[in-house]
Scaffold this motif. Structure first.
Motif, PDB file in Angstrom:
ATOM      1  N   GLY A   1       0.804  -1.212   0.000  1.00 55.03           N
ATOM      2  CA  GLY A   1       0.000   0.000   0.000  1.00 55.03           C
ATOM      3  C   GLY A   1       0.838   1.263   0.000  1.00 55.03           C
ATOM      4  O   GLY A   1       1.697   1.465   0.859  1.00 55.03           O
ATOM      5  N   ALA A   2       0.610   2.137  -0.966  1.00 51.98           N
ATOM      6  CA  ALA A   2       1.362   3.387  -1.054  1.00 51.98           C
ATOM      7  C   ALA A   2       0.919   4.340   0.059  1.00 51.98           C
ATOM      8  O   ALA A   2      -0.274   4.533   0.298  1.00 51.98           O
ATOM      9  CB  ALA A   2       1.152   4.035  -2.414  1.00 51.98           C
ATOM     10  N   VAL A   3       1.875   4.930   0.761  1.00 51.70           N
ATOM     11  CA  VAL A   3       1.544   5.936   1.764  1.00 51.70           C
ATOM     12  C   VAL A   3       1.336   7.269   1.065  1.00 51.70           C
ATOM     13  O   VAL A   3       1.826   7.508  -0.033  1.00 51.70           O
ATOM     14  CB  VAL A   3       2.661   6.041   2.831  1.00 51.70           C
ATOM     15  N   MET A   4       0.593   8.142   1.700  1.00 59.69           N
ATOM     16  CA  MET A   4       0.205   9.380   1.039  1.00 59.69           C
ATOM     17  C   MET A   4       1.214  10.494   1.289  1.00 59.69           C
ATOM     18  O   MET A   4       0.905  11.549   1.842  1.00 59.69           O
ATOM     19  CB  MET A   4      -1.186   9.809   1.528  1.00 59.69           C
ATOM     20  N   LEU A   5       2.448  10.262   0.901  1.00 59.99           N
ATOM     21  CA  LEU A   5       3.479  11.293   0.989  1.00 59.99           C
ATOM     22  C   LEU A   5       4.561  10.968  -0.026  1.00 59.99           C
ATOM     23  O   LEU A   5       4.694   9.832  -0.473  1.00 59.99           O
ATOM     24  CB  LEU A   5       4.059  11.392   2.405  1.00 59.99           C
ATOM     25  N   HIS A   6       5.334  11.971  -0.384  1.00 60.97           N
ATOM     26  CA  HIS A   6       6.440  11.765  -1.312  1.00 60.97           C
ATOM     27  C   HIS A   6       7.615  11.144  -0.563  1.00 60.97           C
ATOM     28  O   HIS A   6       8.018  11.636   0.504  1.00 60.97           O
ATOM     29  CB  HIS A   6       6.848  13.096  -1.946  1.00 60.97           C
ATOM     30  N   GLY A   7       8.162  10.094  -1.123  1.00 61.70           N
ATOM     31  CA  GLY A   7       9.273   9.425  -0.469  1.00 61.70           C
ATOM     32  C   GLY A   7       9.931   8.428  -1.391  1.00 61.70           C
ATOM     33  O   GLY A   7       9.621   8.336  -2.583  1.00 61.70           O
ATOM     34  N   TYR A   8      10.835   7.643  -0.827  1.00 57.65           N
ATOM     35  CA  TYR A   8      11.517   6.600  -1.596  1.00 57.65           C
ATOM     36  C   TYR A   8      11.892   5.462  -0.668  1.00 57.65           C
ATOM     37  O   TYR A   8      11.885   5.613   0.568  1.00 57.65           O
ATOM     38  CB  TYR A   8      12.740   7.151  -2.321  1.00 57.65           C
ATOM     39  N   GLN A   9      12.202   4.315  -1.273  1.00 54.67           N
ATOM     40  CA  GLN A   9      12.613   3.151  -0.502  1.00 54.67           C
ATOM     41  C   GLN A   9      13.890   2.557  -1.071  1.00 54.67           C
ATOM     42  O   GLN A   9      14.100   2.544  -2.291  1.00 54.67           O
ATOM     43  CB  GLN A   9      11.498   2.091  -0.492  1.00 54.67           C
ATOM     44  N   ILE A  10      14.709   2.056  -0.165  1.00 59.52           N
ATOM     45  CA  ILE A  10      15.921   1.328  -0.522  1.00 59.52           C
ATOM     46  C   ILE A  10      15.710  -0.119  -0.090  1.00 59.52           C
ATOM     47  O   ILE A  10      15.746  -0.441   1.096  1.00 59.52           O
ATOM     48  CB  ILE A  10      17.162   1.931   0.158  1.00 59.52           C
ATOM     49  N   TYR A  11      15.421  -0.975  -1.074  1.00 61.94           N
ATOM     50  CA  TYR A  11      15.200  -2.396  -0.815  1.00 61.94           C
ATOM     51  C   TYR A  11      16.541  -3.119  -0.755  1.00 61.94           C
ATOM     52  O   TYR A  11      17.412  -2.894  -1.589  1.00 61.94           O
ATOM     53  CB  TYR A  11      14.350  -3.029  -1.910  1.00 61.94           C
TER      54      TYR A  11
END
Length: 542
Positions: free
Chosen positions: A371-381
């Motif tokens: 589920g996408a959260v409602m803010l701009h961001g990024y993830q490092i998998y």
């Protein structure tokens, strides 16, 4: 002519099965029956590269597997949605094309699997690939599977990620599939003209009209039929009852790392103790079936951006509708990529002989599993590609309708957790570099309050999650290996007319996503089967 007798019966119309069906029927004198339990209908989301999240959520084209509680990872019960459609997991995966490391294949060969070294397999990768850079000497350019280099420069966050890697002193690798895997890179993708390039499109669809190929969908295989020590066919469930498809030469299991060992055990092939507990009569003692089961565990660090530079707007509301319409009309825009434009393959220790972990960068912050959260961001998998922990996959009963019991024992091996600790440190260092720091407001997960080796380890064990790179449960090895299920020719040890050809045969998972290697396994198997076909007589005559 009995249309239920063919030279080869392939169980599973997924990644390996599509390749085998296409390659074996190149000889018009060879007949093949391909049996897939899932549906044929694939739909637009399969073709759309950015549709993978929606495919996962809907689950219509997946097997809804669930692992048992992971005792070394906070007793989590994790879902594993493997492909259940023509094209299999190739039709629903993340579209990353990664061959792995040369050492992976050399290890197989050195363990007695002659013919599986990097020198043997690298030409097969070239045969598969259609890489859209004719000047790259390391890749194939005329194969059935499209491969393109990710375009990190077209995404603000992905571009900043690679810039941060350079600022931190890391190597930028121009091609992670060249045989020189280490470093940060633009990841390769299986797309062509804004569409997914999977094995169905590349291998099976162009040859479906061949008169020597019969395809049955929506039909689960119940068991392999044995006549003494010879496999002679399979029993298949249909809407009106059961039917038998017989093989003149070979039954080939290409059902994946869960279903292939399941079918062996349902057929009485496996460890006597396991079969006895499940109420299955023993037909062939093979204790390695279902053992050596493993995959790449994952964790993800999540960051909030200080500027609206993520792909969030294209994943919701009017922006999502616009992206979808643009893709339908032009096959371009945010829906025409998997957004995994950049990543890395890194070693955690000086004595590592290949990468221990893989990083995949996503310019979107996700909440929970998808589920996408409602803010701009990024993830490092971070994927633990050098994982040492091993689990099992075994039938729970004598019915194919009952899901097998399986778990991976994530993080049981002490080295696995140490690799992860170092990987988390690397990810945090990247986020602190000027290029990414200029776009980063805060670390959301695990959060800067998680510090120190003990706290980081506890967070890793709580949050370690899934990758769908399941392998090893029908391990390849020489005849003298008591836990090997198949030999280097992929024939099941001690039986005639039965092979396993899918990711389950990998003795050790490759140091990267497993899609490319699974196709290469099927290509090599097709070569071996063709040679055997030319030099032997059929075992069953119509």
């Amino acid at each position: 002519m009995d249309n239920r007798i063919s030279d080869y019966v392939i169980v599973g119309g997924g990644t390996a099965g599509c390749v085998l069906a296409a390659r074996l029927t190149e000889d018009p004198s060879v007949s093949v029956t391909l049996i897939e339990a899932g549906p044929e209908n694939r739909g637009l989301l399969v073709q759309m590269p950015a549709g993978l999240g929606a495919l996962y959520d809907k689950g219509a084209l997946h097997w809804p597997f669930k692992a048992e509680a992971e005792p070394y990872a906070a007793d989590k019960v994790l879902p594993y949605k493997m492909g259940r459609v023509l094209g299999g997991s190739s039709a629903i995966n993340g579209l990353v094309w990664a061959r792995g490391n040369p050492r992976d294949f050399d290890d197989w060969a050195e363990a007695g699997c002659t013919g599986w070294s990097w020198a043997d397999i690298e030409p097969i990768f070239r045969r598969i690939e259609d890489f859209k850079d004719e000047n790259d000497p390391h890749m194939g350019h005329d194969g059935p599977i499209p491969v393109k280099r990710g375009r990190a420069e077209c995404n603000v966050l992905a571009n900043a990620f690679l810039a941060a890697a350079a600022e931190a002193g890391h190597r930028i690798n121009p091609n992670h599939n060249s045989g020189d895997q280490d470093g940060f890179c633009a990841l390769h993708q299986n797309t062509r003209d804004g569409r997914r390039g999977d094995v169905y499109e590349g291998y099976l669809r162009p040859v479906r009209s061949r008169p020597n190929l019969r395809i049955h969908t929506g039909q689960p295989v119940l068991r392999v039929l044995l006549d003494g020590s010879r496999a002679i066919g399979v029993e298949v469930g249909t809407r009106t009852g059961t039917v038998v498809h017989r093989a003149r030469r070979d039954v080939i299991l290409a059902a994946g790392a869960v279903a292939s060992p399941q079918l062996l055990e349902l057929s009485g092939i496996g460890d006597p103790a396991v079969l006895s507990r499940a109420g299955v009569a023993l037909r062939h003692n093979l204790p390695g079936v279902g053992e050596n089961f493993h995959t790449h565990p994952t964790i993800a660090l999540t960051y909030r951006c200080s500027k609206p530079v993520s792909i969030l707007n294209a994943t919701r509301g009017a922006g999502k509708i616009a992206a979808g319409l643009r893709w339908i009309l032009t096959r371009t825009g945010p829906a025409a990529t998997n957004h995994f434009e950049a990543g890395a393959f890194l070693r955690a220790f000086p004595d590592s002989d290949r990468p221990d972990y893989q990083i995949t960068f996503l310019p979107l912050a996700l909440g929970g599993t998808t589920g996408a959260v409602m803010l701009h961001g990024y993830q490092i998998y971070i994927e633990l590609v050098g994982c040492r922990s091993r689990g099992y996959c075994h039938v729970a009963s004598a019915s194919v309708e009952d899901q097998p019991r399986f778990r991976f024992n994530f993080l049981q091996d002490p080295r696995d957790i140490e690799v992860y600790k170092r990987a988390v440190e690397t990810a945090r260092t990247l986020a602190a570099q000027p290029a990414l720091a200029a776009l980063t407001e805060a670390e959301l997960v695990p959060g800067r309050e998680i510090q120190g080796a003990a706290e980081v380890e506890a967070w890793i064990r709580r949050c370690a999650s899934i990758s769908h790179h399941l392998v090893g449960s029908c391990r390849m090895g020489p005849s003298g290996d008591p836990m090997a299920v198949v030999g280097p020719d992929l024939r099941v040890h001690g039986l005639d007319g039965l092979r396993v050809v899918d990711a389950s045969i990998m003795p050790r998972v490759t140091s990267a996503n497993t899609h490319a290697t699974t196709i290469a396994i099927a290509e090599k198997a097709a070569d071996m089967i063709r040679v055997a076909h030319e030099t032997s007589q059929p075992r069953i005559r119509a």
